[in-house]
Structures are given as structure tokens and as C-alpha cells.
Design a protein around this motif. Structure first.
Motif, PDB file in Angstrom:
ATOM      1  N   PRO A 192      74.211  62.358   6.353  1.00 54.27           N
ATOM      2  CA  PRO A 192      73.605  61.380   7.297  1.00 54.27           C
ATOM      3  C   PRO A 192      72.899  60.607   6.607  1.00 54.27           C
ATOM      4  O   PRO A 192      72.567  59.413   7.119  1.00 54.27           O
ATOM      5  CB  PRO A 192      72.955  62.156   8.094  1.00 54.27           C
ATOM      6  N   GLN A 193      72.279  60.818   5.544  1.00 59.95           N
ATOM      7  CA  GLN A 193      71.157  60.042   4.876  1.00 59.95           C
ATOM      8  C   GLN A 193      72.007  58.608   4.109  1.00 59.95           C
ATOM      9  O   GLN A 193      71.394  57.788   3.667  1.00 59.95           O
ATOM     10  CB  GLN A 193      70.314  60.922   3.683  1.00 59.95           C
ATOM     11  N   ALA A 194      73.112  58.929   3.739  1.00 60.05           N
ATOM     12  CA  ALA A 194      73.867  57.851   3.206  1.00 60.05           C
ATOM     13  C   ALA A 194      73.973  56.369   3.692  1.00 60.05           C
ATOM     14  O   ALA A 194      74.079  56.264   4.930  1.00 60.05           O
ATOM     15  CB  ALA A 194      75.107  58.283   2.936  1.00 60.05           C
ATOM     16  N   THR A 195      73.596  55.409   2.871  1.00 66.66           N
ATOM     17  CA  THR A 195      73.567  53.994   3.476  1.00 66.66           C
ATOM     18  C   THR A 195      74.549  53.273   2.970  1.00 66.66           C
ATOM     19  O   THR A 195      74.734  52.107   3.405  1.00 66.66           O
ATOM     20  CB  THR A 195      71.988  53.539   3.534  1.00 66.66           C
ATOM     21  N   SER A 196      74.796  53.599   1.780  1.00 66.13           N
ATOM     22  CA  SER A 196      75.802  52.570   1.112  1.00 66.13           C
ATOM     23  C   SER A 196      76.668  53.358   0.355  1.00 66.13           C
ATOM     24  O   SER A 196      76.408  54.501  -0.540  1.00 66.13           O
ATOM     25  CB  SER A 196      75.329  51.492   0.405  1.00 66.13           C
ATOM     26  N   ALA A 197      77.823  52.837  -0.298  1.00 64.32           N
ATOM     27  CA  ALA A 197      78.714  53.600  -1.129  1.00 64.32           C
ATOM     28  C   ALA A 197      78.224  53.272  -2.589  1.00 64.32           C
ATOM     29  O   ALA A 197      77.620  52.371  -2.950  1.00 64.32           O
ATOM     30  CB  ALA A 197      80.089  52.804  -1.020  1.00 64.32           C
ATOM     31  N   GLU A 198      78.353  54.306  -3.502  1.00 63.75           N
ATOM     32  CA  GLU A 198      77.753  54.556  -4.645  1.00 63.75           C
ATOM     33  C   GLU A 198      78.919  54.927  -5.587  1.00 63.75           C
ATOM     34  O   GLU A 198      80.169  55.681  -5.071  1.00 63.75           O
ATOM     35  CB  GLU A 198      76.731  55.713  -4.826  1.00 63.75           C
ATOM     36  N   PRO A 199      79.368  54.512  -6.775  1.00 68.29           N
ATOM     37  CA  PRO A 199      80.151  55.090  -7.434  1.00 68.29           C
ATOM     38  C   PRO A 199      80.169  56.408  -8.113  1.00 68.29           C
ATOM     39  O   PRO A 199      79.038  57.083  -7.863  1.00 68.29           O
ATOM     40  CB  PRO A 199      80.032  53.923  -8.907  1.00 68.29           C
ATOM     41  N   THR A 200      81.278  56.945  -8.246  1.00 66.00           N
ATOM     42  CA  THR A 200      81.329  58.343  -8.647  1.00 66.00           C
ATOM     43  C   THR A 200      80.338  58.555 -10.158  1.00 66.00           C
ATOM     44  O   THR A 200      80.193  57.667 -10.905  1.00 66.00           O
ATOM     45  CB  THR A 200      82.606  58.646  -9.283  1.00 66.00           C
ATOM     46  N   LYS A 201      79.498  59.541 -10.092  1.00 65.37           N
ATOM     47  CA  LYS A 201      78.522  59.807 -11.110  1.00 65.37           C
ATOM     48  C   LYS A 201      78.918  61.105 -11.894  1.00 65.37           C
ATOM     49  O   LYS A 201      79.338  62.020 -11.465  1.00 65.37           O
ATOM     50  CB  LYS A 201      77.050  60.113 -10.543  1.00 65.37           C
ATOM     51  N   VAL A 202      78.739  61.018 -13.060  1.00 62.75           N
ATOM     52  CA  VAL A 202      78.768  62.212 -13.865  1.00 62.75           C
ATOM     53  C   VAL A 202      77.379  62.698 -14.411  1.00 62.75           C
ATOM     54  O   VAL A 202      76.823  61.833 -15.230  1.00 62.75           O
ATOM     55  CB  VAL A 202      79.861  62.038 -15.114  1.00 62.75           C
ATOM     56  N   PHE A 203      77.206  63.804 -14.462  1.00 65.28           N
ATOM     57  CA  PHE A 203      75.854  64.100 -14.922  1.00 65.28           C
ATOM     58  C   PHE A 203      76.035  65.415 -16.027  1.00 65.28           C
ATOM     59  O   PHE A 203      76.775  66.339 -15.721  1.00 65.28           O
ATOM     60  CB  PHE A 203      74.851  64.720 -13.833  1.00 65.28           C
ATOM     61  N   VAL A 204      75.368  65.525 -16.977  1.00 66.42           N
ATOM     62  CA  VAL A 204      75.326  66.612 -17.814  1.00 66.42           C
ATOM     63  C   VAL A 204      73.964  67.115 -17.907  1.00 66.42           C
ATOM     64  O   VAL A 204      73.062  66.309 -18.136  1.00 66.42           O
ATOM     65  CB  VAL A 204      75.731  66.251 -19.287  1.00 66.42           C
ATOM     66  N   PHE A 205      73.730  68.371 -17.551  1.00 66.50           N
ATOM     67  CA  PHE A 205      72.059  68.789 -17.391  1.00 66.50           C
ATOM     68  C   PHE A 205      72.198  70.013 -18.429  1.00 66.50           C
ATOM     69  O   PHE A 205      73.169  70.989 -18.322  1.00 66.50           O
ATOM     70  CB  PHE A 205      72.154  69.927 -15.983  1.00 66.50           C
ATOM     71  N   ASP A 206      71.260  70.002 -19.292  1.00 69.69           N
ATOM     72  CA  ASP A 206      70.889  70.972 -20.272  1.00 69.69           C
ATOM     73  C   ASP A 206      69.830  71.809 -19.641  1.00 69.69           C
ATOM     74  O   ASP A 206      68.652  71.017 -19.384  1.00 69.69           O
ATOM     75  CB  ASP A 206      70.394  70.537 -21.566  1.00 69.69           C
ATOM     76  N   VAL A 207      69.592  73.150 -19.331  1.00 67.49           N
ATOM     77  CA  VAL A 207      68.752  73.869 -18.730  1.00 67.49           C
ATOM     78  C   VAL A 207      67.845  74.136 -19.739  1.00 67.49           C
ATOM     79  O   VAL A 207      68.022  74.662 -20.631  1.00 67.49           O
ATOM     80  CB  VAL A 207      69.173  75.025 -17.977  1.00 67.49           C
ATOM     81  N   VAL A 208      66.408  73.832 -19.934  1.00 67.88           N
ATOM     82  CA  VAL A 208      65.215  73.895 -20.203  1.00 67.88           C
ATOM     83  C   VAL A 208      64.480  75.346 -19.898  1.00 67.88           C
ATOM     84  O   VAL A 208      64.100  76.005 -20.873  1.00 67.88           O
ATOM     85  CB  VAL A 208      64.384  72.868 -20.547  1.00 67.88           C
ATOM     86  N   GLY A 209      64.499  75.283 -18.626  1.00 67.41           N
ATOM     87  CA  GLY A 209      63.704  76.405 -17.947  1.00 67.41           C
ATOM     88  C   GLY A 209      63.444  76.291 -16.683  1.00 67.41           C
ATOM     89  O   GLY A 209      64.391  75.527 -15.910  1.00 67.41           O
TER      90      GLY A 209
END
Length: 314
Positions: A149-166
Motif C-alpha cells: 500500500p505504500q507504493a506510489t510510483s513504479a520503480e525499475p527492478t533493482k539488484v542488491f548484493v549484500f555482504d554481511v559484516v555483523g
């Protein structure tokens, strides 16, 4: 980057929004992929955990379904719901054309902290619990998340790479440490002990200082607050001289959390460098507060007085 993560807590879709630009990263030998959940649509991550990664995108249209993939599981402590995971992250726009990198904490040299809670997209809630400290997670956030419900506009597909530090230690419930006996002339702070709120009294005939005054009431022993961090605090705010209260997180029953660099100048300067676990009392002159602008419950040109428990910073 930090702005995008700050608003994530209120509007998960805005996690998509890249707030900083960077150059393409360089990679090392391909990491061994261990699939978990839906496959990440043919993406290939290269580079060693602990350095800025590179992503190779498949030909064709971007993915329309969100997914995650564990690239390296890690060998440290696990992550569970409710943790605040500290990560180095890199984000790309997957548009099927340039697939440009949008930002990386490896460029800013400042890892980010993400609360693993129900306000995250489900794919990230699940994905983070499948990696440990030292691991790497690939996540695709696509248009299927826009049903929120919070979405207000279309966004492109996103790709994330997360390196977990802690993971960030949980915030304190109250200031802890030794009382210093420090005070501001004309202001009184009573410390009831335990997890009870302190009592702030600002009824006085004393003239307020024209400068910012910060006194440590209880000396904490945690890390010092940095100017660009998110902080978790309990506080009460009153008007100098009148004892008029205009705000209190204690009365709301839960601490406040915000980026320190997005609040009034008196808070920015007054809390920077304060050790976590401390209780401070601050007298803030009008020009470092709200100045000549009247706020709800705060007359124009008011000197503000706060007693603040610094419960966490990340």
C-alpha cells in the motif's frame, strides 16, 4: 545511500531509490553460489566477499518476480528476525540496457544497518535469515513488491548484493552508567533509577545561555555517536523558564529513532560524540532550534531543554 535506507523503515518500496552514484565495480574469481529460495534470474555475481562485487546480467528483459540467492553462506553467527544486520551493499538498476550500478557502501566506506523486520520486503526478510556473518546475499526486488500500500510510483527492478559484516547490538532500554553530578544552572534532572523516565524541571528565573550547553548526567560506556549515524533515544523536551513540556518519547512508550544529521542543529552538535548509554541534558538556543518560527507547542524564539538517553547508534 543512507537516505534510501533511512526511509526504508517507513516506506519499504523506497529501498529501491538509489541515493548515490558510483562507478562500476571490479571483480575477482567467481564465488560459489548456493541457491536458496527462488533463483536470481540468471544473474552472476563475481568478486570476493569483503570487496565491491560485479554482477553480470542475462540478455533479455529484467526479472518481474522478486527473488534472492545465497552466494556465500558465511561462517559466523546467524541472522534472525528482529536483528539489525550491518552490511556492505551495492545496488544496480536492472533495465535490460545499461544495468547501471547506482551506489555502493564500498565506495562510501560506510557499511549500512538494516532492521530485519516486517517492514522489509518479504524476500529480504527471508533471505537475510539464510546467511551468516561473512556471507553474501543477492536479491532482486521487482515489480511484484509494488502491491504494497505504500507504493506510489513504479520503480525499475533493482539488484542488491549484500555482504554481511555483523549485527548491531540491541538498543538499551535506559541510560546505564555512573551519575556525574553535572547539571545546567536553572535546570534540574531527577534520576529515579531502573527503567523509569527521568524528571526534567525547567521552571527558573535564570537566563538561558546564548550558546549550546550540553551536560552529561549519566556517563555511558558505549561507542561514541557519529554525526552521520541513526540514533535511538528516549527524551523529554521542555521550554526554558516555563517548565512547559512539548514532547516526550517516554510518554509515548517507545524510543525515537532518526538520522542525527536530519534533526535540529542543537541535537546534531549536542549528541555527536556522546557515548551510547549516556543521559545528557541540553540547553539549545533558538538559532540552533526553531528560531523565530513558532512550532506546535513551541513559541517563537524559545530556548529548548532536553534530557536525552542515548540508547543506540548505528
Amino acid at each position: 545511500m543512507r537516505r534510501a535506507l533511512a526511509v526504508l523503515a517507513a516506506v519499504p518500496l523506497m529501498f529501491f531509490a538509489a541515493a548515490c552514484g558510483s562507478d562500476d565495480g571490479t571483480g575477482a574469481a567467481p564465488a560459489t553460489a548456493t541457491a536458496s529460495g527462488a533463483a536470481a534470474s540468471g544473474l552472476k555475481v563475481t568478486g570476493n566477499v569483503g570487496a565491491k562485487p560485479t554482477v553480470a546480467f542475462p540478455a533479455g528483459s529484467p526479472a518481474t518476480k522478486s527473488s534472492y540467492e545465497v552466494i556465500q553462506p558465511g561462517s559466523g553467527d546467524g541472522i534472525k528476525a528482529g536483528d539489525r544486520v550491518i552490511v556492505n551493499l551495492t545496488v544496480w538498476n536492472w533495465d535490460g540496457k545499461g544495468n547501471a550500478v547506482q551506489g555502493s557502501s564500498y565506495d562510501t566506506k560506510a557499511p549500512e544497518t538494516i532492521p530485519v523486520n516486517e517492514q522489509l520486503p518479504q524476500v529480504l526478510q527471508e533471505g537475510f535469515t539464510k546467511v551468516k556473518h561473512g556471507g553474501r546475499l543477492l536479491a532482486v526486488l521487482a515489480s511484484d513488491i509494488e502491491a504494497q500500500p505504500q507504493a506510489t510510483s513504479a520503480e525499475p527492478t533493482k539488484v542488491f548484493v549484500f555482504d554481511v559484516v555483523g549485527t548491531q547490538p540491541p538498543a538499551l532500554k535506559v541510560a546505564t552508567g555512573k551519575e556525574t553530578g553535572e547539571s545546567i544552572k536553572g535546570v534540574k534532572v531527577d534520576n529515579p533509577g531502573g527503567e523509569k523516565a527521568p524528571t526534567l524541571t525547567t521552571k527558573t528565573d535564570e537566563k538561558p545561555s546564548k550558546e549550546l550547553v550540553v551536560k552529561t548526567v549519566i556517563q555511558g560506556t558505549g561507542a561514541k555517536v557519529q554525526p552521520n549515524q541513526m540514533v535511538t533515544v528516549h527524551y523529554t523536551g521542555k521550554i526554558w523558564g516555563s517548565d512547559q513540556q512539548f514532547d516526550s518519547s517516554w510518554e509515548r512508550g517507545e524510543p525515537a529513532e532518526f538520522p542525527l544529521n536530519q534533526v535540529i542543529q542543537g541535537w546534531q552538535q549536542g549528541l555527536a560524540g556522546v557515548p551510547v548509554g549516556s543521559r545528557v541534558v541540553m540547553s539549545i538556543p533558538p538559532e540552533m532550534g526553531y528560531g523565530a518560527q513558532e512550532q506546535q507547542g513551541i513559541p517563537a524564539n524559545s530556548t529548548l531543554v532536553f534530557v536525552v538517553d542515548v540508547l543506540g547508534a548505528y
